[in-house]
Design a protein around this motif. Structure first.
Motif, PDB file in Angstrom:
ATOM      1  N   ASP A  24       0.813  -1.221   0.000  1.00 36.53           N
ATOM      2  CA  ASP A  24       0.000   0.000   0.000  1.00 36.53           C
ATOM      3  C   ASP A  24       0.851   1.278   0.000  1.00 36.53           C
ATOM      4  OD1 ASP A  24      -2.545   1.223  -0.001  1.00 36.53           O
ATOM      5  OD2 ASP A  24      -2.439   1.528   2.176  1.00 36.53           O
ATOM      6  N   ARG A  25       2.136   1.147  -0.239  1.00 38.63           N
ATOM      7  CA  ARG A  25       3.037   2.305  -0.145  1.00 38.63           C
ATOM      8  C   ARG A  25       2.732   3.393  -1.165  1.00 38.63           C
ATOM      9  NH1 ARG A  25       5.287  -1.625  -2.815  1.00 38.63           N
ATOM     10  NH2 ARG A  25       6.557  -1.279  -4.679  1.00 38.63           N
ATOM     11  N   ASP A  26       2.133   3.041  -2.283  1.00 39.91           N
ATOM     12  CA  ASP A  26       1.804   4.060  -3.291  1.00 39.91           C
ATOM     13  C   ASP A  26       0.875   5.130  -2.721  1.00 39.91           C
ATOM     14  OD1 ASP A  26       3.393   2.869  -5.161  1.00 39.91           O
ATOM     15  OD2 ASP A  26       1.751   1.810  -6.155  1.00 39.91           O
ATOM     16  N   ARG A  27       0.005   4.729  -1.812  1.00 41.84           N
ATOM     17  CA  ARG A  27      -0.888   5.697  -1.166  1.00 41.84           C
ATOM     18  C   ARG A  27      -0.075   6.712  -0.360  1.00 41.84           C
ATOM     19  NH1 ARG A  27      -4.596   5.399   3.543  1.00 41.84           N
ATOM     20  NH2 ARG A  27      -3.337   3.626   4.154  1.00 41.84           N
ATOM     21  N   VAL A  29       3.101   7.568  -0.952  1.00 39.73           N
ATOM     22  CA  VAL A  29       3.824   8.390  -1.925  1.00 39.73           C
ATOM     23  C   VAL A  29       2.896   9.440  -2.527  1.00 39.73           C
ATOM     24  CG1 VAL A  29       5.046   8.339  -4.135  1.00 39.73           C
ATOM     25  CG2 VAL A  29       5.535   6.594  -2.401  1.00 39.73           C
ATOM     26  N   GLU A  30       1.662   9.066  -2.810  1.00 45.24           N
ATOM     27  CA  GLU A  30       0.686  10.036  -3.335  1.00 45.24           C
ATOM     28  C   GLU A  30       0.425  11.145  -2.326  1.00 45.24           C
ATOM     29  OE1 GLU A  30      -2.741   7.722  -4.375  1.00 45.24           O
ATOM     30  OE2 GLU A  30      -1.666   6.659  -5.967  1.00 45.24           O
ATOM     31  N   ASP A  33       3.436  13.472  -2.365  1.00 47.72           N
ATOM     32  CA  ASP A  33       3.412  14.294  -3.583  1.00 47.72           C
ATOM     33  C   ASP A  33       2.344  15.388  -3.500  1.00 47.72           C
ATOM     34  OD1 ASP A  33       5.467  12.779  -4.608  1.00 47.72           O
ATOM     35  OD2 ASP A  33       4.171  11.573  -5.910  1.00 47.72           O
ATOM     36  N   SER A  66      10.346  10.100   0.680  1.00 51.85           N
ATOM     37  CA  SER A  66       9.945   9.578  -0.629  1.00 51.85           C
ATOM     38  C   SER A  66      11.127   8.874  -1.309  1.00 51.85           C
ATOM     39  CB  SER A  66       9.409  10.708  -1.498  1.00 51.85           C
ATOM     40  OG  SER A  66       8.889  10.202  -2.691  1.00 51.85           O
ATOM     41  N   ALA A  70      11.537   4.859  -2.291  1.00 53.04           N
ATOM     42  CA  ALA A  70      11.942   4.421  -3.633  1.00 53.04           C
ATOM     43  C   ALA A  70      13.291   3.708  -3.619  1.00 53.04           C
ATOM     44  CB  ALA A  70      12.005   5.620  -4.580  1.00 53.04           C
TER      45      ALA A  70
END
Length: 106
Positions: A24-27, A29-30, A33, A66, A70
């Motif tokens: 769920d890490r994309d959440r 990162v979003e 951002d 971030s 990555a």
């Protein structure tokens, strides 16, 4: 006395929870951002010459986090997952296990 935040995480995290968090890490990162865009826009409106609306330290922290997500976080989480599952650091031939450390508490 030491039952607060970050003192007992090993008792609550599991390998499965670590995997779910990673998936769920994309959440996260979003969210980072989005905050950076909002703060940058506020800085432009305020004309504060790169101070990012008074949030420059927070922005720098978000940028570094971030980059960590990555970069090397994956390896750190793998090592932490091993620690949670086995009670020892990976790659150590003579392990001082978490259960051994608990036995030495005074």
């Amino acid at each position: 006395m030491f039952g607060g935040w970050a003192c007992d995480g090993d008792d609550h995290w599991t390998v499965e929870l670590i995997r779910e968090w990673w998936a769920d890490r994309d959440r996260l990162v979003e969210w980072i951002d989005r905050d950076l865009r909002v703060w940058s826009a506020a800085a432009e409106v305020q004309g504060d010459d790169g101070q990012l609306g008074g949030y420059s330290d927070a922005c720098n922290g978000r940028v570094e986090y971030s980059a960590y997500i990555a970069g090397s976080l994956h390896d750190d989480l793998r090592a932490y997952g091993f620690w949670v599952a086995e009670g020892a650091r990976p790659g150590v031939s003579i392990c001082f296990r978490r259960s051994d450390a608990n036995a030495l508490k005074m």
